[in-house]
Design a protein around this motif. Structure first.
Motif, PDB file in Angstrom:
ATOM      1  N   ILE A 116      20.373 -21.575  17.139  1.00 17.45           N
ATOM      2  CA  ILE A 116      20.367 -23.008  16.846  1.00 17.45           C
ATOM      3  C   ILE A 116      18.936 -23.497  16.700  1.00 17.45           C
ATOM      4  O   ILE A 116      18.117 -23.305  17.585  1.00 17.45           O
ATOM      5  CB  ILE A 116      21.080 -23.805  17.958  1.00 17.45           C
ATOM      6  CG1 ILE A 116      22.543 -23.373  18.052  1.00 17.45           C
ATOM      7  CG2 ILE A 116      20.983 -25.295  17.703  1.00 17.45           C
ATOM      8  CD1 ILE A 116      23.285 -23.992  19.205  1.00 17.45           C
ATOM      9  N   GLU A 117      18.639 -24.126  15.563  1.00 18.65           N
ATOM     10  CA  GLU A 117      17.308 -24.648  15.325  1.00 18.65           C
ATOM     11  C   GLU A 117      17.277 -26.148  15.629  1.00 18.65           C
ATOM     12  O   GLU A 117      17.952 -26.933  14.976  1.00 18.65           O
ATOM     13  CB  GLU A 117      16.895 -24.390  13.868  1.00 18.65           C
ATOM     14  CG  GLU A 117      16.771 -22.907  13.546  1.00 18.65           C
ATOM     15  CD  GLU A 117      16.263 -22.661  12.138  1.00 18.65           C
ATOM     16  OE1 GLU A 117      16.332 -23.590  11.323  1.00 18.65           O
ATOM     17  OE2 GLU A 117      15.803 -21.555  11.866  1.00 18.65           O
ATOM     18  N   GLU A 118      16.511 -26.521  16.621  1.00 20.45           N
ATOM     19  CA  GLU A 118      16.433 -27.925  17.002  1.00 20.45           C
ATOM     20  C   GLU A 118      15.625 -28.707  15.969  1.00 20.45           C
ATOM     21  O   GLU A 118      14.656 -28.203  15.421  1.00 20.45           O
ATOM     22  CB  GLU A 118      15.768 -28.055  18.380  1.00 20.45           C
ATOM     23  CG  GLU A 118      16.556 -27.421  19.506  1.00 20.45           C
ATOM     24  CD  GLU A 118      15.851 -27.588  20.836  1.00 20.45           C
ATOM     25  OE1 GLU A 118      14.760 -28.191  20.857  1.00 20.45           O
ATOM     26  OE2 GLU A 118      16.395 -27.127  21.843  1.00 20.45           O
TER      27      GLU A 118
ATOM     28  N   CYS B 169      12.861 -31.023  14.473  1.00 20.57           N
ATOM     29  CA  CYS B 169      11.494 -31.252  14.935  1.00 20.57           C
ATOM     30  C   CYS B 169      11.321 -32.694  15.395  1.00 20.57           C
ATOM     31  O   CYS B 169      10.580 -32.966  16.336  1.00 20.57           O
ATOM     32  CB  CYS B 169      10.500 -30.937  13.818  1.00 20.57           C
ATOM     33  SG  CYS B 169       8.779 -30.943  14.369  1.00 20.57           S
TER      34      CYS B 169
ATOM     35  N   ASP C  30      13.547 -36.747  15.328  1.00 21.29           N
ATOM     36  CA  ASP C  30      14.692 -37.560  14.928  1.00 21.29           C
ATOM     37  C   ASP C  30      14.174 -38.857  14.300  1.00 21.29           C
ATOM     38  O   ASP C  30      13.741 -39.774  14.994  1.00 21.29           O
ATOM     39  CB  ASP C  30      15.569 -37.866  16.150  1.00 21.29           C
ATOM     40  CG  ASP C  30      16.898 -38.506  15.754  1.00 21.29           C
ATOM     41  OD1 ASP C  30      17.023 -38.951  14.595  1.00 21.29           O
ATOM     42  OD2 ASP C  30      17.802 -38.563  16.600  1.00 21.29           O
TER      43      ASP C  30
ATOM     44  N   ASN D 206      12.740 -28.716  11.255  1.00 19.51           N
ATOM     45  CA  ASN D 206      13.120 -28.158  12.548  1.00 19.51           C
ATOM     46  C   ASN D 206      11.927 -27.476  13.221  1.00 19.51           C
ATOM     47  O   ASN D 206      10.875 -27.290  12.613  1.00 19.51           O
ATOM     48  CB  ASN D 206      14.313 -27.205  12.421  1.00 19.51           C
ATOM     49  CG  ASN D 206      14.024 -26.047  11.488  1.00 19.51           C
ATOM     50  OD1 ASN D 206      13.152 -25.224  11.744  1.00 19.51           O
ATOM     51  ND2 ASN D 206      14.753 -25.983  10.381  1.00 19.51           N
ATOM     52  N   THR D 207      12.107 -27.099  14.446  1.00 17.34           N
ATOM     53  CA  THR D 207      11.021 -26.541  15.249  1.00 17.34           C
ATOM     54  C   THR D 207      10.585 -25.153  14.805  1.00 17.34           C
ATOM     55  O   THR D 207       9.513 -24.693  15.167  1.00 17.34           O
ATOM     56  CB  THR D 207      11.426 -26.464  16.739  1.00 17.34           C
ATOM     57  OG1 THR D 207      12.674 -25.753  16.844  1.00 17.34           O
ATOM     58  CG2 THR D 207      11.604 -27.863  17.316  1.00 17.34           C
TER      59      THR D 207
END
Length: 205
Positions: free
Chosen positions: A32-34, A36, A38, A202-203
């Motif tokens: 799962i890619e969080e 970076c 919102d 994403n992170t």
């Protein structure tokens, strides 16, 4: 018939986990890619901070979306321009800290937004060498505010230089209340300018 049932059965076994993963399958594992950052959080806080700012007439600091769209499609241009946008908006937020605080609010949204801008900066691609060249071009080139029909004919590089010049001009007058009000007004739509190639989704980017 049997082979068709077997194929359908395999789709059910392997398809469902991949659908539920909604991420990336690496070495047979769901990673799962969080995100970076919102952007909806920033948009909501910015709206709270600048809700009492009246929209001002006259030329905007940020280009219209129809022109800025050309910049956001180019990763290097977008990232370099974003860094300067964040610099200006963060500078104005620092200078107006306390001015736009609303009474009876448990949270100082203005102070919260300053912290959010720091987080936002971390999600912008860093292209130092590319940016130096672009920044130098914006220093050398002098462009007056072009007409709408000329803007439509400008290429992404020319538009990026123009946007940087507008940001630089505003930065020089950042202590001017009129400039501060312009920035606070445009803060409401800032999240729309962040979206693009120069912003890490994403992170793991």
């Amino acid at each position: 018939m049997a082979s068709a049932l077997l194929y359908y059965f395999l789709i059910l076994i392997f398809g469902i986990p991949m659908h539920e993963c909604v991420a990336v399958l690496r070495d047979g594992r769901c990673v799962i890619e969080e995100p970076c950052f919102d952007l909806s959080v920033m948009a909501n806080v910015a709206e709270l901070v600048s809700k009492d700012v009246i929209a001002l007439d006259g030329e905007k600091i940020l280009l219209k979306h129809s022109s800025f769209d050309k910049i956001r499609k180019k990763k290097n241009l977008h990232s370099c321009v974003l860094q300067k946008i964040i610099d200006l908006f963060q500078d104005v937020l620092d200078k107006t800290n306390g001015t736009y605080v609303h009474k009876n609010e448990e949270i100082n949204h203005h102070h919260e937004l300053i912290h959010i801008m720091d987080q936002l900066r971390n999600c912008v691609y860093k292209k130092k060498n590319r940016c130096k060249k672009l920044y130098k071009m914006s220093d050398i080139t002098t462009t007056s505010s072009p007409m709408v029909n000329i803007l439509k004919k400008m290429n992404p590089n020319q538009l990026a230089v123009l946007q940087l010049q507008k940001l630089k001009s505003a930065s020089k007058r950042v202590s001017d209340v009129h400039i501060q009000e312009k920035v606070m007004d445009e803060l409401k739509s800032l999240h729309l300018y962040v979206q693009g190639k120069g912003f890490r989704k994403n992170t793991n980017d």
